[in-house]
Design an enzyme around this catalytic site. Structure first.
Site, PDB file in Angstrom:
ATOM      1  N   SER A  96     -60.074  47.527 152.623  1.00 45.14           N
ATOM      2  CA  SER A  96     -59.363  47.240 153.872  1.00 45.14           C
ATOM      3  C   SER A  96     -57.944  47.831 153.829  1.00 45.14           C
ATOM      4  O   SER A  96     -57.371  48.048 152.757  1.00 45.14           O
ATOM      5  CB  SER A  96     -59.311  45.731 154.080  1.00 45.14           C
ATOM      6  OG  SER A  96     -58.678  45.129 152.977  1.00 45.14           O
TER       7      SER A  96
ATOM      8  N   LYS B 246     -63.743  49.253 139.033  1.00 49.18           N
ATOM      9  CA  LYS B 246     -63.576  47.823 139.363  1.00 49.18           C
ATOM     10  C   LYS B 246     -64.285  47.646 140.710  1.00 49.18           C
ATOM     11  O   LYS B 246     -63.706  47.860 141.763  1.00 49.18           O
ATOM     12  CB  LYS B 246     -62.086  47.484 139.461  1.00 49.18           C
ATOM     13  CG  LYS B 246     -61.721  46.033 139.231  1.00 49.18           C
ATOM     14  CD  LYS B 246     -62.414  45.039 140.119  1.00 49.18           C
ATOM     15  CE  LYS B 246     -61.863  44.966 141.516  1.00 49.18           C
ATOM     16  NZ  LYS B 246     -62.687  44.105 142.417  1.00 49.18           N
TER      17      LYS B 246
ATOM     18  N   CYS C 234     -67.569  51.458 157.491  1.00 53.49           N
ATOM     19  CA  CYS C 234     -66.278  51.973 157.936  1.00 53.49           C
ATOM     20  C   CYS C 234     -66.464  53.068 158.973  1.00 53.49           C
ATOM     21  O   CYS C 234     -65.528  53.450 159.651  1.00 53.49           O
ATOM     22  CB  CYS C 234     -65.478  52.497 156.757  1.00 53.49           C
ATOM     23  SG  CYS C 234     -66.213  53.960 156.052  1.00 53.49           S
TER      24      CYS C 234
ATOM     25  N   GLU D 122     -60.149  45.384 163.324  1.00 53.63           N
ATOM     26  CA  GLU D 122     -61.461  45.787 162.799  1.00 53.63           C
ATOM     27  C   GLU D 122     -62.284  44.507 162.627  1.00 53.63           C
ATOM     28  O   GLU D 122     -61.942  43.650 161.808  1.00 53.63           O
ATOM     29  CB  GLU D 122     -61.284  46.483 161.449  1.00 53.63           C
ATOM     30  CG  GLU D 122     -62.601  46.919 160.847  1.00 53.63           C
ATOM     31  CD  GLU D 122     -62.457  47.553 159.460  1.00 53.63           C
ATOM     32  OE1 GLU D 122     -61.681  47.044 158.636  1.00 53.63           O
ATOM     33  OE2 GLU D 122     -63.138  48.567 159.211  1.00 53.63           O
TER      34      GLU D 122
ATOM     35  N   GLU E 214     -66.340  42.214 143.777  1.00 53.72           N
ATOM     36  CA  GLU E 214     -66.897  41.048 143.078  1.00 53.72           C
ATOM     37  C   GLU E 214     -68.023  40.410 143.887  1.00 53.72           C
ATOM     38  O   GLU E 214     -68.689  39.498 143.420  1.00 53.72           O
ATOM     39  CB  GLU E 214     -65.786  40.034 142.754  1.00 53.72           C
ATOM     40  CG  GLU E 214     -65.036  39.447 143.945  1.00 53.72           C
ATOM     41  CD  GLU E 214     -63.860  40.312 144.431  1.00 53.72           C
ATOM     42  OE1 GLU E 214     -64.005  41.552 144.500  1.00 53.72           O
ATOM     43  OE2 GLU E 214     -62.816  39.725 144.775  1.00 53.72           O
ATOM     44  N   ARG E 215     -68.224  40.886 145.135  1.00 52.70           N
ATOM     45  CA  ARG E 215     -69.277  40.274 145.960  1.00 52.70           C
ATOM     46  C   ARG E 215     -70.657  40.829 145.646  1.00 52.70           C
ATOM     47  O   ARG E 215     -71.658  40.157 145.797  1.00 52.70           O
ATOM     48  CB  ARG E 215     -68.980  40.503 147.441  1.00 52.70           C
ATOM     49  CG  ARG E 215     -67.729  39.754 147.840  1.00 52.70           C
ATOM     50  CD  ARG E 215     -67.391  40.045 149.266  1.00 52.70           C
ATOM     51  NE  ARG E 215     -65.999  39.725 149.510  1.00 52.70           N
ATOM     52  CZ  ARG E 215     -65.256  40.276 150.448  1.00 52.70           C
ATOM     53  NH1 ARG E 215     -65.779  41.203 151.239  1.00 52.70           N
ATOM     54  NH2 ARG E 215     -64.015  39.922 150.606  1.00 52.70           N
TER      55      ARG E 215
ATOM     56  N   PHE F 255     -67.207  46.101 149.091  1.00 51.23           N
ATOM     57  CA  PHE F 255     -68.549  45.520 149.000  1.00 51.23           C
ATOM     58  C   PHE F 255     -69.579  46.299 149.810  1.00 51.23           C
ATOM     59  O   PHE F 255     -70.772  46.207 149.533  1.00 51.23           O
ATOM     60  CB  PHE F 255     -68.524  44.058 149.492  1.00 51.23           C
ATOM     61  CG  PHE F 255     -68.566  43.931 150.999  1.00 51.23           C
ATOM     62  CD1 PHE F 255     -69.786  43.938 151.668  1.00 51.23           C
ATOM     63  CD2 PHE F 255     -67.405  43.859 151.756  1.00 51.23           C
ATOM     64  CE1 PHE F 255     -69.840  43.864 153.058  1.00 51.23           C
ATOM     65  CE2 PHE F 255     -67.455  43.778 153.137  1.00 51.23           C
ATOM     66  CZ  PHE F 255     -68.674  43.785 153.794  1.00 51.23           C
TER      67      PHE F 255
END
Ligand code: NAD
Length: 499
Positions: free
Chosen positions: A226, A173, A281, A384, A176-177, A149
């Protein structure tokens, strides 16, 4: 309520699953759209279409393929404001940061315009008597990517631009957020002249990801997200015989030497620690001052800067340093980790726990936090956090500081602030981390270098963008050729007869 779609075969389609996810406005906590979650059948349809379209695209010469990307760059620039606004609305980051997200993707597209040069093979003349040898880089076929996201424009472009420049079809893909920008990118690629089926967007969750991982026709999977999901996707994709590269989480340390310019170091830490609400990240989440005196001086410089940070919705324009985090669950997780820090004995020097934004009480805003005297055993050090929380771990020596960064399980990025070239050089040489900044807090390499961490921040062999991307998205074929006789022997003028 806006209902989003998939983008399959050049058209917006709703899919067959009947399952949807809510797309939130993180600034208000309201549902602003619904996104369909693809079924295995939806994914299979996209793969079939991609497989049909790909051979003609692979046969299109690389210069023509590059021209589509050239046009795409023009369209990205034309629509920059629109893309940034859509991105901020779903992600929550500020408008300038959202434009930066698009820009860092665009730069990789620009790099990929060099495909005709980057795809040139190798040739050895007279490898043996009358023998020539050459290698070609050929596309894989149908490729796919699963993206996070936090960079909904940049990371999809890091994947699909090189994949498509190399002659592959690509199925994206996205998270979805925040799915709107990836859909807009696919539309712009179509407007730029990309044939149908070469770039498709399949929205979804684990079901769609698993469908890609288990589909025989899909040749490669790129993943950014992640670490636990990266490990799962790497293991499953490899077990299914695919080429896989997965980029995972991070805990980036910034070492501050006693000779560093403390104002510069503090400015760098504030930007790198709290920018994008810490949801990068490459964010710096651990400051490691060397020596107690350095630590005291650094904290003294940091506190007023952090207390001045302006947190708010992107609609407030330039008056905001960072926005909300992405979901209520992300906010709750950050708050939980902050409590563990307090309980485990770290000193909360800037306490953002009571932060409230008038008029946005239901938004996912998190105030800035600064911890001092964090130790290696604490959860806030090991995990994290992915939020606006900076931990300070005091080291007594340079060796202790470098050892901390080296012993941490993640190895995405790191930085050192010093005026001493010898220390900086030693650090860059010895550190077991993929991207290193010397007086640069967020050392994200530019498009023509490659991006990737080490240790648990990566699973796979090749990095993202730069020359590695052209290796990842192609297979090498090497031809050894001998022509024992040829037309130079002279023409044959009488009718051939059997001897
Ligand atoms: P995430 O792992 O939750 O999701 C990433 C993608 O995986 C999404 O598309 C999601 O739909 C999918 N996914 C989620 N759960 C899944 C499951 N069980 N099975 C299959 N697919 C699943 O990550 P996120 O929260 O979107 O992104 C934040 C994370 O990404 C952070 O850890 C961050 O460090 C990392 N990240 C890494 C890099 C890098 O280059 N190393 C870059 C950006 C973000």
């Amino acid at each position: 309520m806006q209902e989003l779609s998939h983008y399959i075969d050049g058209a917006h389609v709703s899919g067959t699953s009947g399952r949807f996810a809510d797309v939130m406005n993180p600034a208000t906590g309201e549902v602003q759209a619904k996104v369909p979650l693809a079924s295995t059948e939806d994914v299979a349809m996209a793969v079939e279409i991609a497989a049909k379209a790909q051979p003609a695209w692979a046969a299109t010469n690389p210069q023509r393929r590059a021209r589509v990307l050239m046009k795409f760059v023009d369209l990205l620039n034309r629509d920059m404001d629109k893309l940034a606004e859509a991105l901020s609305r779903e992600h929550g980051k500020t408008l300038p940061d959202a434009a930066g997200d698009v820009q860092r993707g665009l730069e990789v597209v620009e790099y990929c315009i060099g495909a005709p040069h980057l795809l040139k093979g190798e040739y050895t003349d007279s490898a043996g008597p009358g023998i020539d040898m050459y290698s070609m880089r050929q596309p894989l076929g149908v490729t796919a990517g699963i993206t996070p996201f936090n960079f909904p424009a940049m990371i999809p472009m890091w994947m699909f631009a090189p994949a498509i420049a190399c002659g592959n079809a690509f199925i994206l893909k996205p998270s979805e957020r925040d799915p709107s920008v990836p859909l807009m990118l696919a539309e712009l690629m179509a407007e730029a002249g990309l044939p149908k089926g070469i770039l498709q967007v399949v929205n979804g969750d684990k079901e769609a990801v698993d469908a890609l991982l288990h589909h025989d026709v899909v040749q490669s999977i790129g993943f950014v997200g992640s670490t636990p999901i990266a490990e799962y996707i790497y293991a499953t994709g490899c077990a299914n015989g695919k080429r896989v590269q997965c980029f995972g989480g991070a805990k980036n340390h910034m070492i501050v030497m006693p000779d560093a310019d403390m104002d510069q170091a503090a400015d760098a830490l504030v930007g790198a620690g709290y920018g994008a609400a810490g949801e990068r990240c490459m964010a710096i989440s651990v400051a490691v001052p060397v020596g107690d005196d350095t630590a005291d001086r650094l904290i003294e410089k940091l506190v007023p800067r952090i207390e001045k940070l302006k947190v708010g919705p992107y609609t407030a324009g330039n008056d905001v340093d960072y926005g909300p985090v992405v979901t209520a669950a992300a906010k709750a997780n950050i708050e939980r980790l902050v409590e563990t820090g307090v309980d485990q004995g770290a000193e909360l020097v800037v306490d953002g726990r009571d932060f409230k934004l008038q008029g946005y009480e239901d938004g996912y805003f998190v105030g800035p936090h600064l911890f001092d005297k964090v130790t290696k055993d604490m959860d806030i050090y090991k995990t994290e956090i992915f939020g606006p929380v900076l931990s300070t771990v005091r080291a007594q020596t340079y060796e202790e500081a470098i050892g901390l960064a080296m012993d941490h399980e993640y190895g995405n990025g790191t930085a050192i602030f010093t005026r001493d070239g010898d220390t900086a050089r030693d650090f860059a040489n010895r550190i077991n981390i993929g991207m290193v900044g010397i007086n640069v807090p967020i050392p994200v390499p530019l498009a023509y270098h490659t991006f990737g961490g080490w240790k648990k921040s990566v699973f796979g062999d090749l990095n993202q963008h730069g020359p590695d991307a052209f290796k990842f998205y192609t297979r090498t074929k090497t031809v050894t050729a001998r022509w024992p006789s040829g037309i130079k022997e002279g023409g044959e003028f009488s009718i051939p007869v059997m001897e």
